[in-house]
Design a protein around this motif. Structure first.
Motif, PDB file in Angstrom:
ATOM      1  N   UNK A  61     -11.674  10.244   0.917  1.00 39.52           N
ATOM      2  CA  UNK A  61     -11.621   8.788   0.937  1.00 39.52           C
ATOM      3  C   UNK A  61     -12.492   8.177  -0.150  1.00 39.52           C
ATOM      4  N   UNK A  62     -13.730   8.665  -0.258  1.00 38.54           N
ATOM      5  CA  UNK A  62     -14.693   8.037  -1.167  1.00 38.54           C
ATOM      6  C   UNK A  62     -14.507   8.503  -2.609  1.00 38.54           C
ATOM      7  N   UNK A  84      -3.931   6.380   8.389  1.00 38.19           N
ATOM      8  CA  UNK A  84      -2.613   6.954   8.126  1.00 38.19           C
ATOM      9  C   UNK A  84      -2.529   7.492   6.706  1.00 38.19           C
ATOM     10  N   UNK A  85      -3.125   6.784   5.766  1.00 39.57           N
ATOM     11  CA  UNK A  85      -3.110   7.221   4.370  1.00 39.57           C
ATOM     12  C   UNK A  85      -3.804   8.570   4.218  1.00 39.57           C
ATOM     13  N   UNK A 128       1.789  -6.994   3.604  1.00 38.57           N
ATOM     14  CA  UNK A 128       3.112  -6.476   3.950  1.00 38.57           C
ATOM     15  C   UNK A 128       3.120  -6.019   5.402  1.00 38.57           C
ATOM     16  N   UNK A 129       4.316  -5.849   5.950  1.00 41.56           N
ATOM     17  CA  UNK A 129       4.445  -5.388   7.326  1.00 41.56           C
ATOM     18  C   UNK A 129       4.053  -3.906   7.413  1.00 41.56           C
ATOM     19  N   UNK A 130       3.537  -3.462   8.557  1.00 41.48           N
ATOM     20  CA  UNK A 130       3.140  -2.047   8.679  1.00 41.48           C
ATOM     21  C   UNK A 130       4.306  -1.101   8.449  1.00 41.48           C
ATOM     22  N   UNK A 131       5.535  -1.501   8.845  1.00 42.91           N
ATOM     23  CA  UNK A 131       6.697  -0.644   8.609  1.00 42.91           C
ATOM     24  C   UNK A 131       6.939  -0.460   7.111  1.00 42.91           C
ATOM     25  N   UNK A 132       6.747  -1.536   6.334  1.00 45.01           N
ATOM     26  CA  UNK A 132       6.926  -1.435   4.891  1.00 45.01           C
ATOM     27  C   UNK A 132       5.844  -0.554   4.273  1.00 45.01           C
ATOM     28  N   UNK A 133       4.627  -0.640   4.794  1.00 50.79           N
ATOM     29  CA  UNK A 133       3.554   0.223   4.294  1.00 50.79           C
ATOM     30  C   UNK A 133       3.913   1.685   4.512  1.00 50.79           C
ATOM     31  N   UNK A 134       4.399   2.025   5.705  1.00 50.13           N
ATOM     32  CA  UNK A 134       4.751   3.416   6.006  1.00 50.13           C
ATOM     33  C   UNK A 134       5.896   3.896   5.132  1.00 50.13           C
ATOM     34  N   UNK A 135       6.932   3.044   4.962  1.00 51.64           N
ATOM     35  CA  UNK A 135       8.068   3.437   4.117  1.00 51.64           C
ATOM     36  C   UNK A 135       7.636   3.623   2.668  1.00 51.64           C
TER      37      UNK A 135
END
Length: 540
Positions: free
Chosen positions: A129-130, A152-153, A179-186
């Motif tokens: 992460x860092x 999730x990332x 953005x919507x969480x679904x768009x982030x996942x896609x």
């Protein structure tokens, strides 16, 4: 850039042109792969409109409060990752100080009260992460990037190389956080798919080199799972052969029921009892678990330890429903434990002296513990003795003397006794041999918890105390039971005397002279004192 931690699921890039660099002055900029934007990004002020078209004051307040809590969670996550990242100790480098790495893992596991494996994962995630996602981590520190997205990332990119992580960091940093969480996942899935499509897989990641069968944990009590992984055509072919065998057995069972012939493959007698053939799923399970692998003449030694089921006595008697323990590690329901016990021709008691619960030591000249001692140790400590290590005692450990056995003069060395033995995995056994960890037995009077245990000195840097497992009938458990029994007997005696109107045993005995400070005796002819009301019975 350099690869810092390829891991077993990571690969190596095929060429330097993978990243499609764009010149920008003297620096090299990595091109983001996919933008993620929206015409109406969600923010703190308009988030309530996504709950209902005409938000009320209550909705606004709830959304704003929850939004602020999410910002706080993001900042706290960034802070915790920043705290653990230095514990990575550059362990990816060949000249890394392995002792410092081990100490860091154990220190984090102790502080977070988790296993060493979990501590290693936390440290690795913090490093990724860092150090590998610095721009996205900076957004997390501000609270703008949601903590759930960052988690999730990290999870979805665990198999990427450092160079691929740089592309992800550069790409995601420019995404609209509204953005919507679904768009982030896609969008994240698309980025990962494009990266993997450009990857030249190393040999160890080829399907034929990833064959394995693994026992997996399950959250359902009494249930365990096995995972079979390998090239798709091999696993599918095995599944089809298993299914064909199950269907053949089921057909034979059906024919046997029709013509009254002996029923095939009915090890539990269920077909005979119900008059119905077994389900295909049940037959597939029996074919998998009851058949013996063909090792083509290779001798398979007997298992080192039996598969033990530890059942509490009150559960065995049907007076309690405390779960049993399979192999000392896997809880099973009380009914299942009783059924298993009822089906055994004999039971094994791994206790010795019934008055103290102590396991009698071997003669001074005996170095190796007996099999019954090893069984006792595995029931008392189901994993490696080092705090935080989860390697099972029955399959991945070695018996070790806490106080070293003196081969020159056995009478003066560490005794071969359960109290001076523990099970250590090969790695921590080697560390103890090298003097990096030093366990010391602690008696109850010197223990921070008042019970016997082991104090682990790790590389002279810090100490961890681990209390002995008290689930078995150890000396402390026996002493606790005796003390509880004495208290119970005293309470019952007091209750009986109070019920019968008798004076308490702690009252002063009758005497010709009144006790000091009690005043003068009652004058002659005065009525006797009223009897004392009995005390209520103790809550048994």
């Amino acid at each position: 850039m350099t690869m810092t931690d390829p891991g077993i699921h990571q690969g190596v890039l095929g060429g330097a042109d993978f990243f499609e660099p764009l010149p920008s002055g003297d620096a090299v900029v990595l091109e983001p792969l996919l933008p993620a934007r929206t015409k109406t990004p969600v923010n703190r002020e308009n988030a309530s409109r996504h709950v209902q078209v005409s938000p009320t004051f209550e909705v606004d307040e709830l959304v704003h409060t929850t939004w602020d809590q999410g910002v706080h969670e993001a900042r706290e996550l960034a802070r915790s990752l920043l705290l653990l990242a230095p514990k990575w100790e550059a362990r990816h480098l060949p000249d890394a100080d392995r002792d410092r790495v081990r100490v860091a893992d154990l220190a984090v596991a102790t502080a977070l009260r988790c296993t060493i494996d979990a501590a290693q994962r936390r440290i690795r995630d913090a490093h990724r992460a860092v150090d590998l996602l610095p721009h996205v981590h900076a957004l997390l520190e501000t609270g703008a990037f949601p903590a759930a997205w960052f988690t999730e990332l990290l999870s979805r990119t665990s198999g990427l190389t450092d160079d691929e992580m740089a592309v992800v960091d550069l790409t995601v940093r420019f995404w609209e956080v509204g953005i919507a969480p679904e768009q982030f996942t896609r969008s994240l899935s698309s980025v990962i798919a494009r990266l993997l499509s450009r990857r030249e897989l190393p040999p160890h990641l080829a399907p034929e080199n990833r064959r394995r069968v693994e026992l997996l944990p399950d959250d359902t009590p009494g249930i365990a799972r096995i995972e079979v992984q390998g090239p798709a055509h091999e696993v599918v072919s095995f599944a089809r052969r298993l299914d064909a065998s199950a269907r053949a057995v089921q057909t034979a069972q059906r024919h046997a029921l029709e013509d009254g012939s002996p029923i095939p493959w009915d090890p539990e007698g269920e077909v005979l009892a119900t008059g119905m053939p077994l389900s295909l799923g049940h037959i597939r399970y029996l074919l998998t678990t009851l058949t013996t692998p063909d090792t083509q003449g290779v001798h398979v030694p007997a298992e080192r330890f039996r598969l033990g089921v530890l059942v509490p006595m009150m559960t065995m008697l049907g007076q309690d429903d405390a779960p049993g323990m399979l192999d000392g590690r896997i809880p099973i329901p009380a009914d299942m434990a009783r059924d298993i016990a009822a089906g055994q021709s004999d039971w094994v008691r791994i206790l010795t002296d019934p008055s103290s619960g102590e396991f009698l030591p071997l003669p001074a000249d005996r170095y190796r513990p007996t099999q019954s001692m090893l069984e006792h140790l595995c029931d008392r400590m189901t994993t490696c003795g080092l705090p935080g290590c989860t390697r099972p005692a029955t399959t991945a450990t070695e018996a070790d003397h806490i106080v070293e056995y003196d081969h020159e003069d056995p009478a003066s060395g560490g005794a071969t006794s359960v109290d001076n033995l523990h099970m250590l995995c090969w790695q921590h056994h080697a560390m103890k041999t090298e003097g990096l960890i030093d366990p010391v037995r602690i008696e109850p009077e010197d223990s921070p918890s008042g019970r016997r245990g082991t104090l682990w000195d790790v590389a002279d840097r810090f100490r961890v105390f681990l209390e002995d497992n008290a689930d078995m009938a150890t000396a402390e458990t026996v002493a606790d039971l005796e003390e509880a029994w004495d208290q119970l007997c005293d309470a019952r005696a007091k209750h009986r005397r109070a019920r019968d109107g008798l004076p308490s045993l702690t009252d002063h005995p009758p005497s010709a002279d009144p006790p000091s400070g009690s005043g003068s005796p009652p004058p002659a002819g005065s009525p006797p004192p009223a009897p004392r009301a009995p005390s209520p019975p103790p809550p048994f």
